[in-house]
Write a protein that holds these residues in place. Sequence first.
Motif, PDB file in Angstrom:
ATOM      1  N   GLU A 130       0.820  -1.196   0.000  1.00  0.00           N
ATOM      2  CA  GLU A 130       0.000   0.000   0.000  1.00  0.00           C
ATOM      3  C   GLU A 130       0.868   1.265   0.000  1.00  0.00           C
ATOM      4  O   GLU A 130       0.573   2.231  -0.716  1.00  0.00           O
ATOM      5  N   GLU A 131       1.936   1.256   0.784  1.00  0.00           N
ATOM      6  CA  GLU A 131       2.826   2.423   0.831  1.00  0.00           C
ATOM      7  C   GLU A 131       3.546   2.626  -0.497  1.00  0.00           C
ATOM      8  O   GLU A 131       3.785   3.767  -0.919  1.00  0.00           O
ATOM      9  N   GLU A 134       1.120   4.353  -2.736  1.00  0.00           N
ATOM     10  CA  GLU A 134       0.972   5.753  -2.340  1.00  0.00           C
ATOM     11  C   GLU A 134       2.174   6.576  -2.809  1.00  0.00           C
ATOM     12  O   GLU A 134       2.008   7.680  -3.350  1.00  0.00           O
ATOM     13  N   LYS A 137       2.161   6.881  -6.710  1.00  0.00           N
ATOM     14  CA  LYS A 137       1.068   7.729  -7.181  1.00  0.00           C
ATOM     15  C   LYS A 137       1.439   9.198  -7.061  1.00  0.00           C
ATOM     16  O   LYS A 137       1.227   9.996  -7.994  1.00  0.00           O
TER      17      LYS A 137
END
Length: 225
Positions: A130-131, A134, A137
């Motif tokens: 997930e990191e 992030e 992105k």
Amino acid sequence: MTVYLTRHGLREDWINKLWRSTALRPSDPPLSARGFHIAKELGIFSKTLGLKHIISSPMERCIQTSTAIADELDLPIKIDYGVIEWVGSDPRPDDILNPLSNEELKLKYPRIDLDYKSTTNNIPTKESIEELHERTKISVDQIIEKFKDDGPIIIVSHAATMIALGRGILNDNNAPLRSGVCSLSKFNFNTTENKWELEYTGKSDFMEDGEQSHWTFKRPVIEKS
């Protein structure tokens, strides 16, 4: 605007299993001889893409792959730490990232553009999936903003990072993207619908051996509520 994503060529430590045991920076292997060959194939094919900018991870295998493109197109290489390797949430000591500084890389690879400002200077020591999504992105949005009026661009990165970058472009954290070495994924901005679209992923028909070393995540990304 058009964005191309690619992954570095075959690594020396994939061929020479003893390479890491004597390396000063075990996380930063160069390309193997075959890796240079397919990077050259990518460089030759890149002459058909109309590229204006090359953005690269600071890891040497990516710089070497970028150089194969830059030499064909006579373009500088812009180093961006936002597209650096993903080491996972529990990296081994040998996986801790320790790239050369931009100035050190410039001495070895003269096409590096020292005036380019990276979207971040942070080198992750560990990241969840997930990191990673992030981080990439944020960086890919900034890169697109920088070059939205002066493309197409190509980003030279790593398997996990490249997939996450593509998902960031598409705003879909589970988009299925191919990640073979030196393969291409192409993204176009549809001005009519005001969104990014994937034209193709994993394009490798310009290489004599086709797709090699595809990698993907073992589990989907769980969207945060």
